[in-house]
Design an enzyme around this catalytic site. Structure first.
Site, mmCIF file in Angstrom:
data_model
loop_
_atom_site.group_PDB
_atom_site.id
_atom_site.type_symbol
_atom_site.label_atom_id
_atom_site.label_comp_id
_atom_site.label_asym_id
_atom_site.label_seq_id
_atom_site.Cartn_x
_atom_site.Cartn_y
_atom_site.Cartn_z
ATOM 1 N N ASP A 102 5.547 -11.378 2.677
ATOM 2 C CA ASP A 102 5.636 -9.931 2.848
ATOM 3 C C ASP A 102 7.066 -9.467 2.651
ATOM 4 O O ASP A 102 7.938 -9.733 3.485
ATOM 5 C CB ASP A 102 5.138 -9.554 4.245
ATOM 6 N N ASP A 113 6.134 -3.636 -2.507
ATOM 7 C CA ASP A 113 5.811 -4.330 -1.261
ATOM 8 C C ASP A 113 4.733 -5.375 -1.518
ATOM 9 O O ASP A 113 3.566 -5.046 -1.740
ATOM 10 C CB ASP A 113 5.338 -3.329 -0.202
#
Length: 645
Positions: A113, A309
């Site tokens: 992430d 992201d």
């Protein structure tokens, strides 16, 4: 929230000390060598880092180690950590990697992430943590674990004993726990030796974090707790990392912590580290089938701007941009039938196509170009903005959505499928290179010599011995020595699907393996099948075809190449797989008896049948003689009872 006077005083002192430290370094370097590379680095604008206050939960950071600025010229000489990625976007919504923590090492599947800064795993003491892929981390089982004690640089628990962390995500899931420090290992394809790092040991998780299959999060964002920042501050890797996600129907991929020689045709786009705490891109235009959407470039610069992201599944656009994007796509697909999405709870935009076009969506759907401030563009193929309908064959759905009322443009993992993305933080840029991520290392023509993993004990979550999938030399791992008479090829794989879920479909899996290896289904045999936590371990063997006694060298090389290079593509229902090892076994040498036993057994069988027939005939004749014996004429015969007339 307004800063308190004590915070302002502390920050002011920190700024003064940093300026003083930098000034002293400048004077020392200047007096030693006015033209030294280190002095030139200090004169570059990129060396001016922002200083600002941040809350304990913020992902933003300042450079806590000014020495990092002096280490950049050595970046190419540092090792990197190559790590495999698992899972996929459609089935899981994320990609994971494997990280080992502690001594002996305990394994964890962590979501990669770039929007998070802290890495965390469930703690053994956590009673409010869900059931995940691997057992929880047990600090007492690690001889190298140390709790991070309360200090001025962290948020302390109520007893002022240990440092803690707290995280809340957009979907309202939360994670909190204590901070610990231990030895972290990166797998058997990594050049980087195990390193001590700070991570979170969860005591509470809610929402999606509680129910997800993955164990936790690997934070790759900007922040002092980020794995990347910690390794860079130690000087063991350069300030860069890369991700490569698999395509629409292929899970897994690759990740690199640290730098490596990037392809010459990689497209680099400026990423402003000051714009937001995240990885930003200066998006200006979107083109569909070569036609520019009528949008003001400022629409992509709201709030956090355009953020890349990896932890987000799909792409989310501000309202005006989404409506224009949707209309542009629908105009290009006006000839297709629009259908309902797979989930009735969501109003997905889906299109039905001819089934013959299922494997070639690029023949039906247009390309999408994202144009950035530098004029460079990133071309998206259909797999970068569509996902496959899970209930209707030949149907696809739009993977771009409206970001509510949030003006941020969020580009998730779907946008970078089959794209090598290099986050070159050292030079404030992000690179894109379209590739088949399942063949990344072969395409880059690189090989590694993986070091041994830290020793493992019999602990329930210790690192199992895994055979590297890449050869330790520069030679391809599938080159077979000499002309072998190959009797069978065996290989072991691990699939991230539970034993109970996979067992009913094992025959289907064998058929897919045969199809991917281009052999007959009758040649693929399952040798062993066992559970390993929430994963399944399977041993397979490929035997020669019925018409041959051995597998030819050419056929064997093709089979082994597909195994070693991870070319096997399974439907998402089987999850992603990891090849644990493969073996080519020569054809067994047979004795005279083994070569001739079929002929001998056939002759014996014929003899047995012949003798059986002769014996049967003899018994029948003997029975007839017993039933109707021959009587002489003058022999006495028993008197018979007369039947009534």
């Amino acid at each position: 929230m307004a800063a308190t006077p004590s915070h302002l005083i502390s920050t002011s002192i920190s700024i003064i000390l940093l300026i003083f430290s930098s000034l002293m370094e400048f004077l020392v370097l200047a007096s030693a060598n006015p033209t030294s590379p280190a002095l030139l680095l200090h004169s570059l604008p990129a060396m001016v880092l922002p200083l600002y206050l941040s809350t304990p939960n913020s992902s933003s950071r300042t450079s806590s180690n000014p020495r990092r600025l002096l280490q950049r010229s050595e970046s190419l000489n540092r090792p990197n950590a190559r790590m495999r990625l698992y899972d996929d976007l459609l089935r899981n919504g994320y990609y994971t990697t494997r990280l080992w923590i502690g001594t002996p090492p305990q394994r964890f599947a962590l979501i990669v992430d770039t929007g998070s800064t802290v890495t965390y795993v469930p703690c053994a003491s956590c009673e409010m943590c869900g059931r995940h892929q691997d057992p929880k981390f047990d600090p007492e089982e690690s001889s190298t674990y140390k709790a991070v004690k309360c200090n001025i640089d962290c948020t302390c628990d109520s007893d002022k004993v240990n440092c803690i962390y707290e995280r809340q995500y957009a979907e309202m899931s939360t994670s909190s726990g204590v901070l610990g420090e231990d030895l972290v290992s990166f797998g058997n394809q990594s050049e980087l030796a195990p390193q001590r790092a700070v991570f979170g040991c969860e005591n509470l998780e809610t929402g999606d974090l509680y129910s997800q299959h993955a164990d936790g999060i690997m934070g790759l964002g900007r922040g002092d707790l980020s794995v990347v920042d910690q390794l860079v501050d130690k000087g063991v890797i350069s300030d860069s990392f890369s991700l490569c996600y698999g395509g629409m129907d292929i899970g897994g991929g690759s990740m690199v912590l640290g730098g490596f020689t990037t392809p010459s045709d990689m497209v680099f786009i400026h990423s402003n580290p000051v714009r937001s705490p995240y990885y930003n891109l200066d998006l200006k235009e979107i083109h569909i089938a070569g036609k520019r959407l009528s949008l003001n470039p400022s629409v992509f610069d709201g709030k956090h701007g355009t953020v890349l992201d990896s932890g987000t599944t799909y792409a989310y656009l501000p309202e005006a941009a989404f409506l224009a994007f949707k209309d542009g796509i629908m105009k290009e697909l006006s000839s297709l039938k629009q259908i309902r999405g797979p989930d009735p709870n969501y109003n997905d935009i889906c299109f039905s196509t001819d089934e013959s076009e299922v494997s070639h969506p690029s023949d039906t759907f247009p390309t999408v170009d994202m144009v950035f401030g530098s004029g460079k563009k990133l071309t998206l193929s259909p797999e970068n903005y569509l996902f496959r309908h899970s209930k209707v064959r030949g149907a696809y759905c739009l993977g771009f959505f409206q970001n509510g009322k949030d003006p941020t443009t969020l580009l998730g993992g779907i946008v970078v499928r089959n794209t090598l993305v290099t986050y070159d933080r050292e030079n404030s840029k992000i690179g894109f290179w379209k590739t088949n991520c399942s063949e990344l290392w072969e395409r880059l023509h690189q090989s590694v010599s993986p070091p041994a993993m830290p020793p493992a004990s019999g602990d329930k979550n210790s690192t199992p011995g895994v055979t590297p999938t890449l050869a330790p030399t520069g030679a391809p791992p599938y080159v077979l020595p000499g002309e072998l008479q190959i009797g069978k090829i065996t290989f072991d794989m691990s699939l991230n699907i539970s034993y109970s879920d996979l067992k009913p479909h094992i025959t289907e899996l064998a058929e897919f393996i045969a199809q991917e290896l281009e052999v007959n289904t009758s040649q693929v045999h399952m040798l062993k099948f066992a559970a390993n936590g929430n994963d399944s371990l399977i041993s397979w063997a490929v035997f020669p075809a019925d018409s041959t006694e051995s597998i030819s060298n050419t056929t064997a090389a093709v089979i082994v190449a597909r195994l070693a290079e991870h070319h096997l593509q399974f439907p998402v229902m089987f999850g992603s797989y990891e090849l644990l090892g493969w073996r080519v076994e020569p054809k067994e040498k047979r004795s005279w008896w083994q070569h001739s036993y079929v002929v001998i057994l056939s002759i014996l069988g014929i003899l047995v049948i012949a003798l059986s027939v002769v014996g049967l005939l003899f018994l029948l004749r003997h029975r007839q003689r017993t039933v109707n014996p021959y009587k002489p004429v003058n022999a006495a015969v028993p008197e018979q009872e007369l039947q009534p007339l």
